[in-house]
Scaffold this motif. Structure first.
Motif, PDB file in Angstrom:
ATOM      1  N   SER A 189       0.910  -1.164  -0.143  1.00 21.45           N
ATOM      2  CA  SER A 189      -0.130   0.018   0.028  1.00 21.45           C
ATOM      3  C   SER A 189       1.042   1.058   0.199  1.00 21.45           C
ATOM      4  O   SER A 189       2.369   1.476   0.267  1.00 21.45           O
ATOM      5  CB  SER A 189      -0.951  -0.067   1.263  1.00 21.45           C
ATOM      6  OG  SER A 189      -0.064  -0.017   2.375  1.00 21.45           O
ATOM      7  N   ALA A 190       0.612   2.406  -0.012  1.00 21.37           N
ATOM      8  CA  ALA A 190       0.894   3.596  -0.512  1.00 21.37           C
ATOM      9  C   ALA A 190       0.861   4.078   1.147  1.00 21.37           C
ATOM     10  O   ALA A 190       0.260   4.057   2.099  1.00 21.37           O
ATOM     11  CB  ALA A 190       0.487   4.589  -1.227  1.00 21.37           C
ATOM     12  N   THR A 191       2.747   4.625   1.371  1.00 13.65           N
ATOM     13  CA  THR A 191       2.912   4.998   2.526  1.00 13.65           C
ATOM     14  C   THR A 191       3.366   6.142   2.723  1.00 13.65           C
ATOM     15  O   THR A 191       4.845   5.788   1.865  1.00 13.65           O
ATOM     16  CB  THR A 191       2.841   4.110   3.852  1.00 13.65           C
ATOM     17  OG1 THR A 191       3.231   4.454   5.330  1.00 13.65           O
ATOM     18  CG2 THR A 191       4.673   3.237   3.198  1.00 13.65           C
ATOM     19  N   THR A 192       4.269   6.646   3.636  1.00 15.12           N
ATOM     20  CA  THR A 192       4.988   7.903   4.210  1.00 15.12           C
ATOM     21  C   THR A 192       5.730   7.499   5.022  1.00 15.12           C
ATOM     22  O   THR A 192       5.102   6.908   6.309  1.00 15.12           O
ATOM     23  CB  THR A 192       4.415   9.129   3.897  1.00 15.12           C
ATOM     24  OG1 THR A 192       4.124   9.227   2.985  1.00 15.12           O
ATOM     25  CG2 THR A 192       5.333  10.297   3.872  1.00 15.12           C
ATOM     26  N   THR A 195       6.312   4.943  -0.623  1.00 17.72           N
ATOM     27  CA  THR A 195       6.335   4.196  -1.390  1.00 17.72           C
ATOM     28  C   THR A 195       6.657   4.485  -2.582  1.00 17.72           C
ATOM     29  O   THR A 195       5.287   4.974  -3.144  1.00 17.72           O
ATOM     30  CB  THR A 195       5.193   3.327  -0.773  1.00 17.72           C
ATOM     31  OG1 THR A 195       4.404   3.932  -0.615  1.00 17.72           O
ATOM     32  CG2 THR A 195       6.064   2.561   0.620  1.00 17.72           C
ATOM     33  N   ALA A 196       7.159   4.284  -3.810  1.00 20.90           N
ATOM     34  CA  ALA A 196       6.796   3.920  -5.052  1.00 20.90           C
ATOM     35  C   ALA A 196       5.806   2.856  -5.261  1.00 20.90           C
ATOM     36  O   ALA A 196       4.976   2.403  -4.463  1.00 20.90           O
ATOM     37  CB  ALA A 196       7.318   3.615  -5.821  1.00 20.90           C
ATOM     38  N   PHE A 222      10.517   2.345  -1.607  1.00 17.07           N
ATOM     39  CA  PHE A 222      10.960   3.610  -1.038  1.00 17.07           C
ATOM     40  C   PHE A 222      11.538   4.217  -1.654  1.00 17.07           C
ATOM     41  O   PHE A 222      13.057   4.427  -1.983  1.00 17.07           O
ATOM     42  CB  PHE A 222      11.239   3.356   0.526  1.00 17.07           C
ATOM     43  CG  PHE A 222      10.186   2.866   1.235  1.00 17.07           C
ATOM     44  CD1 PHE A 222       9.312   3.944   2.350  1.00 17.07           C
ATOM     45  CD2 PHE A 222      10.070   2.092   1.631  1.00 17.07           C
ATOM     46  CE1 PHE A 222       8.182   3.099   2.959  1.00 17.07           C
ATOM     47  CE2 PHE A 222       9.358   1.431   2.336  1.00 17.07           C
ATOM     48  CZ  PHE A 222       8.319   1.931   3.125  1.00 17.07           C
ATOM     49  N   LEU A 223      11.560   5.380  -1.363  1.00 20.85           N
ATOM     50  CA  LEU A 223      12.091   6.477  -2.855  1.00 20.85           C
ATOM     51  C   LEU A 223      12.119   7.618  -1.174  1.00 20.85           C
ATOM     52  O   LEU A 223      11.449   7.950  -0.866  1.00 20.85           O
ATOM     53  CB  LEU A 223      11.240   7.243  -3.602  1.00 20.85           C
ATOM     54  CG  LEU A 223      10.679   6.045  -4.735  1.00 20.85           C
ATOM     55  CD1 LEU A 223      10.304   6.582  -5.616  1.00 20.85           C
ATOM     56  CD2 LEU A 223      12.535   5.405  -5.292  1.00 20.85           C
ATOM     57  N   ARG A 224      13.436   8.442  -2.020  1.00 23.58           N
ATOM     58  CA  ARG A 224      13.086   9.746  -0.745  1.00 23.58           C
ATOM     59  C   ARG A 224      12.854  10.867  -1.616  1.00 23.58           C
ATOM     60  O   ARG A 224      12.722  10.782  -2.552  1.00 23.58           O
ATOM     61  CB  ARG A 224      14.941  10.425  -0.536  1.00 23.58           C
ATOM     62  CG  ARG A 224      15.818   9.049   0.061  1.00 23.58           C
ATOM     63  CD  ARG A 224      17.501   9.457  -0.162  1.00 23.58           C
ATOM     64  NE  ARG A 224      18.019  11.254   0.732  1.00 23.58           N
ATOM     65  CZ  ARG A 224      18.374  11.534   0.119  1.00 23.58           C
ATOM     66  NH1 ARG A 224      19.774  10.895  -0.060  1.00 23.58           N
ATOM     67  NH2 ARG A 224      19.167  12.567   0.423  1.00 23.58           N
ATOM     68  N   GLN A 225      12.546  12.059  -0.577  1.00 24.34           N
ATOM     69  CA  GLN A 225      10.971  13.049  -0.785  1.00 24.34           C
ATOM     70  C   GLN A 225      12.467  13.453  -0.317  1.00 24.34           C
ATOM     71  O   GLN A 225      12.718  13.880  -0.157  1.00 24.34           O
ATOM     72  CB  GLN A 225       9.812  13.054  -0.330  1.00 24.34           C
ATOM     73  CG  GLN A 225       8.398  13.250  -0.619  1.00 24.34           C
ATOM     74  CD  GLN A 225       7.158  13.198   0.235  1.00 24.34           C
ATOM     75  OE1 GLN A 225       8.173  12.906   1.109  1.00 24.34           O
ATOM     76  NE2 GLN A 225       6.301  13.552  -0.031  1.00 24.34           N
ATOM     77  N   GLY A 252      16.605  16.463   7.098  1.00 22.53           N
ATOM     78  CA  GLY A 252      16.843  17.431   7.873  1.00 22.53           C
ATOM     79  C   GLY A 252      16.506  18.640   8.830  1.00 22.53           C
ATOM     80  O   GLY A 252      16.720  19.231   9.535  1.00 22.53           O
ATOM     81  N   ARG A 253      15.123  18.693   8.193  1.00 24.51           N
ATOM     82  CA  ARG A 253      14.122  19.621   9.483  1.00 24.51           C
ATOM     83  C   ARG A 253      13.665  19.026  10.489  1.00 24.51           C
ATOM     84  O   ARG A 253      14.275  17.193  11.229  1.00 24.51           O
ATOM     85  CB  ARG A 253      13.070  19.935   8.439  1.00 24.51           C
ATOM     86  CG  ARG A 253      13.063  20.413   7.486  1.00 24.51           C
ATOM     87  CD  ARG A 253      11.729  20.710   6.680  1.00 24.51           C
ATOM     88  NE  ARG A 253      11.750  21.286   5.504  1.00 24.51           N
ATOM     89  CZ  ARG A 253      10.734  21.508   4.476  1.00 24.51           C
ATOM     90  NH1 ARG A 253       9.842  21.244   4.647  1.00 24.51           N
ATOM     91  NH2 ARG A 253      11.006  22.017   3.429  1.00 24.51           N
TER      92      ARG A 253
END
Length: 166
Positions: free
Chosen positions: A129-132, A147-148, A154-157, A162-163
């Motif tokens: 499933s889609a997730t962050t 997620t792709a 997983f791909l980096r957004q 660093g926030r």
């Protein structure tokens, strides 16, 4: 016969200067000051580079854990749900995940942890499933991932590394 006298004003004879060798204290201090300045310039960037390398290693560790769960779901034919270890605590009801689902968590090296919103559902065939996900070190979100398309990768957004976490 007249004897010759040295015409140079230098009180140290040439042979004595050549045999002296070594460096003066001032020369050594100048070299040490230059080395100290070079170290002061290089160390912060080296430290930052080491932090980035560690963050990437944790990302690959997390991705490997998800891939292992995906292979397990594909092999066993049972769905797996990867949950946020802190958001749900240790109690997840069967109604939340379905009767046949297996609830899992991935362990990361200390002091790293992850957050997921929503939980990652891995179907029997290995579809996700889609997730962050956020990779967090201490209280700082170091990397945000998503997620792709269904393949659990997983791909980096971009633009959120660093926030600080609020």
């Amino acid at each position: 016969m007249p004897t010759s006298t040295p015409t140079s004003a230098d009180p140290i004879p040439r042979k004595a200067r050549a045999a002296r060798g070594g460096y003066s204290l001032i020369e050594i201090l100048v070299v040490l000051a230059i080395m100290g300045l070079a170290t002061a310039v290089i160390m912060p960037s080296t430290s930052r580079m080491m932090d980035q390398a560690t963050a990437h290693a944790v990302f690959f560790e997390f991705q490997r854990g998800v891939s292992d769960l995906r292979r397990e779901a594909n092999r066993t034919g049972l769905p797996i749900r990867l949950v946020d270890p802190e958001a749900t605590g240790t109690t997840v009801t069967a109604a939340q995940v379905g009767e046949e689902s297996d609830v899992r968590k991935i362990e990361l090296r200390s002091p790293w942890r992850y957050t997921l919103a929503p939980p990652l559902d891995i179907a029997e065939g290995g579809r996700c499933s889609a997730t962050t996900a956020n990779l967090v070190k201490g209280d700082e979100v170091v990397m945000t991932l998503h997620t792709a398309t269904g393949d659990c990768r997983f791909l980096r957004q971009a633009g959120v590394q660093g926030r600080s976490r609020s």
